[in-house]
Scaffold this motif. Structure first.
Motif, PDB file in Angstrom:
ATOM      1  N   GLY A   1      73.007  70.543  24.232  1.00 11.91           N
ATOM      2  CA  GLY A   1      72.459  71.617  25.045  1.00 11.91           C
ATOM      3  C   GLY A   1      73.377  72.828  25.087  1.00 11.91           C
ATOM      4  N   THR A   2      72.817  73.906  25.603  1.00 11.35           N
ATOM      5  CA  THR A   2      73.576  75.162  25.681  1.00 11.35           C
ATOM      6  C   THR A   2      74.809  75.029  26.551  1.00 11.35           C
ATOM      7  OG1 THR A   2      71.534  76.428  25.387  1.00 11.35           O
ATOM      8  CG2 THR A   2      73.430  77.589  26.313  1.00 11.35           C
ATOM      9  N   ASN A   3      74.679  74.344  27.676  1.00 10.89           N
ATOM     10  CA  ASN A   3      75.805  74.225  28.593  1.00 10.89           C
ATOM     11  C   ASN A   3      76.925  73.376  28.003  1.00 10.89           C
ATOM     12  OD1 ASN A   3      74.478  75.775  30.547  1.00 10.89           O
ATOM     13  ND2 ASN A   3      73.412  73.984  31.356  1.00 10.89           N
TER      14      ASN A   3
ATOM     15  N   ALA B   1      77.589  73.268  24.822  1.00  8.08           N
ATOM     16  CA  ALA B   1      78.215  74.166  23.850  1.00  8.08           C
ATOM     17  C   ALA B   1      79.162  75.144  24.533  1.00  8.08           C
ATOM     18  CB  ALA B   1      77.140  74.916  23.068  1.00  8.08           C
ATOM     19  N   VAL B   2      78.771  75.638  25.705  1.00  6.71           N
ATOM     20  CA  VAL B   2      79.639  76.547  26.459  1.00  6.71           C
ATOM     21  C   VAL B   2      80.913  75.828  26.891  1.00  6.71           C
ATOM     22  CG1 VAL B   2      79.842  77.902  28.572  1.00  6.71           C
ATOM     23  CG2 VAL B   2      77.746  78.022  27.219  1.00  6.71           C
TER      24      VAL B   2
END
Length: 391
Positions: free
Chosen positions: A195-197, A199-200
Protein backbone atom coordinates in the motif's frame (compact mmCIF):
# COMPACT_ATOMS: atom_id res chain seq x y z
CA UNK A 1 12.27 -21.33 26.00
CA UNK A 2 15.01 -21.14 23.36
CA UNK A 3 15.54 -17.44 24.07
CA UNK A 4 15.67 -18.08 27.82
CA UNK A 5 18.22 -20.88 27.41
CA UNK A 6 20.31 -18.72 25.09
CA UNK A 7 20.29 -15.91 27.64
CA UNK A 8 21.30 -18.34 30.40
CA UNK A 9 24.12 -19.78 28.31
CA UNK A 10 25.35 -16.30 27.38
CA UNK A 11 25.29 -15.23 31.03
CA UNK A 12 27.31 -18.28 32.14
CA UNK A 13 30.01 -17.72 29.51
CA UNK A 14 30.14 -13.95 29.76
CA UNK A 15 33.53 -12.39 30.32
CA UNK A 16 34.23 -9.07 31.95
CA UNK A 17 34.75 -7.41 28.56
CA UNK A 18 31.34 -8.70 27.40
CA UNK A 19 29.66 -7.36 30.52
CA UNK A 20 31.29 -3.97 30.12
CA UNK A 21 30.27 -3.87 26.47
CA UNK A 22 26.66 -4.69 27.37
CA UNK A 23 26.64 -1.95 30.01
CA UNK A 24 27.99 0.60 27.53
CA UNK A 25 25.59 -0.49 24.79
CA UNK A 26 22.55 -0.17 27.05
CA UNK A 27 23.66 2.88 29.04
CA UNK A 28 21.07 4.98 27.18
CA UNK A 29 18.29 3.34 29.18
CA UNK A 30 18.40 -0.24 30.37
CA UNK A 31 15.03 0.28 32.00
CA UNK A 32 13.26 0.35 28.65
CA UNK A 33 14.29 -3.27 28.03
CA UNK A 34 11.80 -4.34 30.69
CA UNK A 35 9.25 -1.51 30.41
CA UNK A 36 6.93 -3.31 27.99
CA UNK A 37 7.10 -6.74 29.72
CA UNK A 38 6.30 -5.01 33.02
CA UNK A 39 3.27 -3.28 31.45
CA UNK A 40 2.01 -6.66 30.24
CA UNK A 41 2.73 -8.41 33.54
CA UNK A 42 0.77 -5.71 35.39
CA UNK A 43 -2.35 -6.73 33.45
CA UNK A 44 -2.19 -10.19 35.06
CA UNK A 45 -2.23 -8.79 38.61
CA UNK A 46 -5.65 -8.48 40.31
CA UNK A 47 -6.61 -4.80 40.58
CA UNK A 48 -9.83 -2.91 41.37
CA UNK A 49 -12.21 -2.93 38.40
CA UNK A 50 -12.02 0.86 38.22
CA UNK A 51 -8.62 0.39 36.54
CA UNK A 52 -9.91 -2.20 34.09
CA UNK A 53 -11.83 -2.02 30.82
CA UNK A 54 -15.36 -0.53 31.17
CA UNK A 55 -16.98 -3.81 30.08
CA UNK A 56 -15.70 -5.50 33.26
CA UNK A 57 -17.24 -2.82 35.45
CA UNK A 58 -20.54 -3.12 33.55
CA UNK A 59 -20.50 -6.91 33.92
CA UNK A 60 -19.86 -6.52 37.66
CA UNK A 61 -22.81 -4.16 38.02
CA UNK A 62 -25.12 -6.59 36.24
CA UNK A 63 -23.86 -9.95 37.51
CA UNK A 64 -22.22 -9.01 40.77
CA UNK A 65 -19.13 -10.86 41.94
CA UNK A 66 -15.70 -9.69 43.00
CA UNK A 67 -14.85 -6.03 42.56
CA UNK A 68 -11.26 -6.76 41.57
CA UNK A 69 -9.42 -9.06 39.20
CA UNK A 70 -6.89 -9.16 36.35
CA UNK A 71 -7.15 -6.36 33.79
CA UNK A 72 -6.83 -8.69 30.84
CA UNK A 73 -9.82 -10.19 29.08
CA UNK A 74 -8.00 -13.48 28.53
CA UNK A 75 -5.21 -14.52 30.90
CA UNK A 76 -3.90 -17.15 28.48
CA UNK A 77 -3.56 -14.75 25.55
CA UNK A 78 -1.90 -12.10 27.69
CA UNK A 79 0.47 -14.68 29.13
CA UNK A 80 1.41 -15.62 25.56
CA UNK A 81 2.09 -11.95 24.82
CA UNK A 82 4.22 -11.69 27.96
CA UNK A 83 6.32 -14.71 26.94
CA UNK A 84 6.80 -13.23 23.46
CA UNK A 85 7.88 -9.88 24.94
CA UNK A 86 10.33 -11.59 27.30
CA UNK A 87 11.68 -13.67 24.39
CA UNK A 88 12.22 -10.53 22.31
CA UNK A 89 14.03 -8.78 25.16
CA UNK A 90 16.14 -11.87 25.88
CA UNK A 91 17.03 -12.22 22.22
CA UNK A 92 18.00 -8.56 22.07
CA UNK A 93 20.29 -8.97 25.08
CA UNK A 94 21.93 -12.10 23.70
CA UNK A 95 22.37 -10.56 20.24
CA UNK A 96 24.10 -7.49 21.71
CA UNK A 97 26.84 -9.80 23.00
CA UNK A 98 26.96 -12.05 19.93
CA UNK A 99 27.38 -9.24 17.39
CA UNK A 100 29.99 -7.39 19.41
CA UNK A 101 32.56 -8.88 17.06
CA UNK A 102 32.44 -7.28 13.61
CA UNK A 103 32.75 -10.52 11.67
CA UNK A 104 29.78 -12.00 13.51
CA UNK A 105 27.88 -8.76 13.01
CA UNK A 106 28.47 -9.02 9.27
CA UNK A 107 27.26 -12.63 9.27
CA UNK A 108 24.07 -11.66 11.12
CA UNK A 109 23.51 -8.78 8.70
CA UNK A 110 23.89 -11.14 5.71
CA UNK A 111 21.44 -13.65 7.21
CA UNK A 112 18.86 -11.00 8.05
CA UNK A 113 19.20 -9.42 4.63
CA UNK A 114 18.73 -12.79 2.93
CA UNK A 115 15.74 -13.87 5.02
CA UNK A 116 13.88 -10.60 4.55
CA UNK A 117 14.70 -10.58 0.82
CA UNK A 118 13.10 -14.02 0.49
CA UNK A 119 9.98 -12.69 2.21
CA UNK A 120 9.93 -9.80 -0.26
CA UNK A 121 10.34 -12.24 -3.14
CA UNK A 122 7.08 -13.89 -2.10
CA UNK A 123 5.28 -10.63 -2.77
CA UNK A 124 7.05 -10.19 -6.08
CA UNK A 125 6.00 -13.66 -7.22
CA UNK A 126 2.38 -12.74 -6.54
CA UNK A 127 2.15 -11.24 -10.03
CA UNK A 128 3.33 -14.47 -11.65
CA UNK A 129 1.51 -16.91 -9.37
CA UNK A 130 -1.15 -15.44 -7.04
CA UNK A 131 -1.65 -18.79 -5.32
CA UNK A 132 1.97 -18.88 -4.19
CA UNK A 133 1.77 -15.52 -2.42
CA UNK A 134 -1.72 -16.19 -1.10
CA UNK A 135 -0.34 -19.05 0.99
CA UNK A 136 1.96 -16.66 2.89
CA UNK A 137 0.89 -13.91 5.33
CA UNK A 138 0.77 -10.82 3.14
CA UNK A 139 1.07 -8.38 6.06
CA UNK A 140 4.14 -10.18 7.43
CA UNK A 141 5.80 -10.26 4.01
CA UNK A 142 5.18 -6.52 3.65
CA UNK A 143 6.78 -5.75 7.02
CA UNK A 144 9.79 -7.96 6.29
CA UNK A 145 10.16 -6.45 2.81
CA UNK A 146 10.48 -3.00 4.35
CA UNK A 147 13.10 -4.23 6.80
CA UNK A 148 14.86 -6.06 3.98
CA UNK A 149 15.22 -2.89 1.95
CA UNK A 150 17.12 -1.17 4.77
CA UNK A 151 19.26 -4.21 5.53
CA UNK A 152 20.29 -4.78 1.92
CA UNK A 153 21.16 -1.12 1.52
CA UNK A 154 23.45 -1.62 4.52
CA UNK A 155 25.00 -4.65 2.82
CA UNK A 156 25.74 -2.47 -0.21
CA UNK A 157 27.41 0.09 2.06
CA UNK A 158 29.39 -2.71 3.69
CA UNK A 159 30.68 -3.78 0.27
CA UNK A 160 31.66 -0.20 -0.56
CA UNK A 161 33.51 0.17 2.75
CA UNK A 162 35.36 -3.11 2.12
CA UNK A 163 36.45 -1.93 -1.32
CA UNK A 164 37.70 1.38 0.09
CA UNK A 165 39.74 -0.34 2.80
CA UNK A 166 41.61 -2.54 0.29
CA UNK A 167 39.77 -5.80 0.95
CA UNK A 168 39.31 -8.30 -1.85
CA UNK A 169 37.72 -6.38 -4.72
CA UNK A 170 36.07 -9.50 -6.14
CA UNK A 171 34.49 -10.39 -2.79
CA UNK A 172 33.34 -6.80 -2.30
CA UNK A 173 31.71 -6.81 -5.73
CA UNK A 174 29.93 -10.10 -5.02
CA UNK A 175 28.64 -8.80 -1.67
CA UNK A 176 27.54 -5.56 -3.29
CA UNK A 177 25.68 -7.39 -6.07
CA UNK A 178 23.91 -9.61 -3.52
CA UNK A 179 22.88 -6.52 -1.58
CA UNK A 180 21.71 -4.84 -4.78
CA UNK A 181 19.57 -7.83 -5.74
CA UNK A 182 18.06 -7.98 -2.25
CA UNK A 183 17.39 -4.25 -2.25
CA UNK A 184 15.73 -4.40 -5.69
CA UNK A 185 13.55 -7.36 -4.70
CA UNK A 186 12.52 -5.60 -1.50
CA UNK A 187 11.95 -2.26 -3.25
CA UNK A 188 9.65 -3.88 -5.84
CA UNK A 189 7.68 -5.56 -3.07
CA UNK A 190 7.31 -2.52 -0.82
CA UNK A 191 6.89 0.19 -3.46
CA UNK A 192 5.11 -1.77 -6.17
CA UNK A 193 2.93 -4.36 -4.43
CA UNK A 194 2.24 -2.89 -0.98
CA UNK A 195 0.00 0.00 0.00
CA UNK A 196 0.86 3.66 -0.31
CA UNK A 197 1.39 4.13 3.41
CA UNK A 198 3.80 1.19 3.58
CA UNK A 199 5.75 2.72 0.72
CA UNK A 200 5.89 6.04 2.58
CA UNK A 201 7.15 4.27 5.70
CA UNK A 202 9.92 2.63 3.67
CA UNK A 203 10.77 5.97 2.07
CA UNK A 204 11.33 7.47 5.50
CA UNK A 205 13.82 4.71 6.29
CA UNK A 206 15.69 5.20 3.01
CA UNK A 207 15.85 8.97 3.55
CA UNK A 208 17.26 8.43 7.05
CA UNK A 209 20.04 6.20 5.67
CA UNK A 210 20.85 8.80 3.01
CA UNK A 211 20.82 11.57 5.62
CA UNK A 212 23.37 9.76 7.77
CA UNK A 213 25.47 8.94 4.71
CA UNK A 214 25.52 12.58 3.54
CA UNK A 215 26.46 13.90 6.98
CA UNK A 216 29.31 11.40 7.25
CA UNK A 217 30.63 11.62 3.71
CA UNK A 218 30.60 15.41 3.57
CA UNK A 219 31.97 15.62 7.11
CA UNK A 220 29.46 18.33 7.97
CA UNK A 221 29.95 20.52 10.99
CA UNK A 222 27.60 19.99 13.95
CA UNK A 223 25.69 23.14 13.00
CA UNK A 224 25.24 22.08 9.37
CA UNK A 225 24.31 18.52 10.38
CA UNK A 226 21.75 19.87 12.86
CA UNK A 227 20.23 22.15 10.22
CA UNK A 228 19.97 19.29 7.73
CA UNK A 229 18.42 17.02 10.35
CA UNK A 230 15.86 19.65 11.36
CA UNK A 231 14.94 20.16 7.70
CA UNK A 232 14.42 16.41 7.32
CA UNK A 233 12.26 16.32 10.46
CA UNK A 234 10.13 19.18 9.19
CA UNK A 235 9.69 17.42 5.84
CA UNK A 236 8.70 14.17 7.56
CA UNK A 237 6.23 16.02 9.79
CA UNK A 238 4.61 17.66 6.76
CA UNK A 239 4.25 14.31 4.97
CA UNK A 240 2.81 12.59 8.04
CA UNK A 241 0.40 15.45 8.69
CA UNK A 242 -0.83 15.23 5.09
CA UNK A 243 -1.33 11.46 5.37
CA UNK A 244 -3.24 11.68 8.65
CA UNK A 245 -5.47 14.46 7.32
CA UNK A 246 -6.48 12.45 4.27
CA UNK A 247 -9.17 10.66 6.27
CA UNK A 248 -11.31 11.35 9.34
CA UNK A 249 -11.97 9.33 12.46
CA UNK A 250 -9.60 8.15 15.20
CA UNK A 251 -5.94 8.85 14.51
CA UNK A 252 -5.03 5.18 14.91
CA UNK A 253 -7.28 4.25 11.96
CA UNK A 254 -6.30 6.96 9.50
CA UNK A 255 -3.46 5.08 7.81
CA UNK A 256 -5.18 1.70 7.51
CA UNK A 257 -7.21 0.70 4.44
CA UNK A 258 -11.01 0.67 4.58
CA UNK A 259 -12.28 -2.47 6.32
CA UNK A 260 -16.03 -1.95 6.70
CA UNK A 261 -15.81 -2.41 10.48
CA UNK A 262 -14.77 1.11 11.42
CA UNK A 263 -17.81 1.64 13.66
CA UNK A 264 -17.01 -1.38 15.82
CA UNK A 265 -13.35 -0.40 15.94
CA UNK A 266 -14.18 3.17 16.91
CA UNK A 267 -16.41 1.97 19.76
CA UNK A 268 -13.68 -0.40 20.92
CA UNK A 269 -10.99 2.29 20.87
CA UNK A 270 -13.30 4.81 22.59
CA UNK A 271 -13.77 2.41 25.52
CA UNK A 272 -10.03 1.81 25.94
CA UNK A 273 -8.66 3.25 29.16
CA UNK A 274 -5.22 3.63 30.73
CA UNK A 275 -4.48 -0.10 31.05
CA UNK A 276 -6.28 -1.51 28.00
CA UNK A 277 -8.11 -4.83 27.82
CA UNK A 278 -5.08 -7.11 27.88
CA UNK A 279 -2.13 -7.57 25.55
CA UNK A 280 -2.93 -10.01 22.74
CA UNK A 281 -6.69 -10.00 23.41
CA UNK A 282 -7.79 -7.78 20.52
CA UNK A 283 -9.77 -10.51 18.75
CA UNK A 284 -11.30 -11.79 22.00
CA UNK A 285 -12.54 -8.34 23.03
CA UNK A 286 -13.51 -7.49 19.44
CA UNK A 287 -16.25 -10.15 19.50
CA UNK A 288 -18.13 -8.05 22.03
CA UNK A 289 -18.26 -5.07 19.67
CA UNK A 290 -19.21 -6.97 16.50
CA UNK A 291 -22.82 -6.80 15.39
CA UNK A 292 -22.44 -10.25 13.82
CA UNK A 293 -21.72 -12.73 16.59
CA UNK A 294 -19.95 -15.08 14.18
CA UNK A 295 -17.65 -12.42 12.71
CA UNK A 296 -14.07 -11.94 13.82
CA UNK A 297 -12.73 -8.44 14.35
CA UNK A 298 -9.03 -8.39 13.54
CA UNK A 299 -6.55 -5.63 14.29
CA UNK A 300 -6.08 -3.40 11.19
CA UNK A 301 -2.67 -2.24 12.42
CA UNK A 302 -0.07 -3.01 15.07
CA UNK A 303 -0.62 0.39 16.71
CA UNK A 304 -4.36 -0.27 17.03
CA UNK A 305 -3.78 -3.66 18.65
CA UNK A 306 -1.16 -2.22 21.01
CA UNK A 307 -3.45 0.60 22.10
CA UNK A 308 -6.53 -1.59 22.56
CA UNK A 309 -4.56 -4.26 24.40
CA UNK A 310 -2.26 -2.14 26.58
CA UNK A 311 -4.13 1.15 26.87
CA UNK A 312 -2.66 4.63 26.97
CA UNK A 313 0.15 3.66 29.34
CA UNK A 314 1.36 0.66 27.33
CA UNK A 315 0.98 2.46 24.02
CA UNK A 316 2.92 5.49 25.30
CA UNK A 317 5.65 3.17 26.63
CA UNK A 318 6.01 1.47 23.24
CA UNK A 319 6.20 4.81 21.42
CA UNK A 320 8.77 6.09 23.94
CA UNK A 321 10.90 2.94 23.58
CA UNK A 322 10.83 3.25 19.77
CA UNK A 323 11.74 6.94 19.75
CA UNK A 324 14.53 6.53 22.31
CA UNK A 325 16.00 3.63 20.33
CA UNK A 326 15.71 5.66 17.11
CA UNK A 327 17.55 8.66 18.57
CA UNK A 328 20.22 6.44 20.13
CA UNK A 329 20.86 4.61 16.87
CA UNK A 330 20.91 7.83 14.84
CA UNK A 331 23.59 9.45 16.98
CA UNK A 332 25.43 6.15 17.25
CA UNK A 333 25.62 5.99 13.45
CA UNK A 334 27.04 9.51 13.25
CA UNK A 335 29.74 8.65 15.78
CA UNK A 336 30.62 5.13 14.61
CA UNK A 337 32.83 5.89 11.62
CA UNK A 338 33.18 3.46 8.73
CA UNK A 339 30.92 0.89 10.43
CA UNK A 340 28.06 3.37 10.67
CA UNK A 341 25.92 1.31 8.30
CA UNK A 342 25.07 -1.09 11.16
CA UNK A 343 23.33 1.48 13.42
CA UNK A 344 22.12 3.45 10.38
CA UNK A 345 20.27 0.42 9.01
CA UNK A 346 18.87 -0.36 12.46
CA UNK A 347 17.67 3.24 12.87
CA UNK A 348 16.02 3.10 9.43
CA UNK A 349 14.30 -0.18 10.35
CA UNK A 350 13.00 1.30 13.61
CA UNK A 351 11.67 4.35 11.76
CA UNK A 352 10.01 2.13 9.15
CA UNK A 353 8.47 -0.04 11.88
CA UNK A 354 7.22 3.02 13.75
CA UNK A 355 5.31 4.35 10.73
CA UNK A 356 4.33 0.91 9.43
CA UNK A 357 2.77 0.06 12.79
CA UNK A 358 0.00 2.55 11.95
CA UNK A 359 -0.49 1.15 8.43
CA UNK A 360 -0.69 -2.62 8.87
CA UNK A 361 -0.68 -5.54 11.34
CA UNK A 362 2.47 -7.28 10.05
CA UNK A 363 4.59 -6.20 13.02
CA UNK A 364 2.28 -8.09 15.38
CA UNK A 365 3.60 -11.42 14.16
CA UNK A 366 6.35 -13.10 16.23
CA UNK A 367 8.65 -13.45 13.20
CA UNK A 368 8.66 -9.69 12.62
CA UNK A 369 9.06 -8.91 16.34
CA UNK A 370 12.03 -11.24 16.80
CA UNK A 371 13.63 -10.10 13.55
CA UNK A 372 13.34 -6.46 14.62
CA UNK A 373 14.83 -7.33 18.03
CA UNK A 374 17.96 -8.74 16.39
CA UNK A 375 18.21 -5.74 14.06
CA UNK A 376 18.02 -3.29 16.96
CA UNK A 377 20.59 -5.31 18.92
CA UNK A 378 22.89 -5.30 15.89
CA UNK A 379 22.69 -1.51 15.62
CA UNK A 380 23.06 -0.85 19.33
CA UNK A 381 26.00 -3.21 19.78
CA UNK A 382 27.90 -1.95 16.75
CA UNK A 383 27.25 1.70 17.62
CA UNK A 384 29.65 1.34 20.54
CA UNK A 385 31.75 -1.67 19.55
CA UNK A 386 35.31 -1.50 18.30
CA UNK A 387 36.68 -3.74 15.57
CA UNK A 388 38.10 -6.92 17.01
CA UNK A 389 40.55 -8.87 14.89
CA UNK A 390 41.30 -11.65 17.33
CA UNK A 391 37.91 -12.55 18.77
Amino acid sequence: MAAALSLLAAARSTRKADYEHFVRATSWGRWILIAIPLCIAAQLVPLPLSFAHPIWASAHDVLGGLSFGPITADIGLTLDALVLALSAVSLLGVAILVVRNRSRAELVLFVLGGVTAVAALILDLHRLSPGLAAAAPFDLATALAGLGLMLNLAIMQLAAERAETHHSVLRSVVIGLCGLVGALVSAIAIFGLSGTNSAVAASFGVVLILLILVIRRLDLSPLAASALTVAALIGAAIVLTFLFEQSSGPILLRLVPEMGTETALERMLADTRWFGAGAGTFAAVGRIYQNDAGALLTAPSAATAAFAGMGWIGFAAMMAVSLIALVRLFFGALQRGRDSFFPAAAAACVLFALVQSFAGPGLLRPAAILCLSVIVALGISQSVSQVSRKE
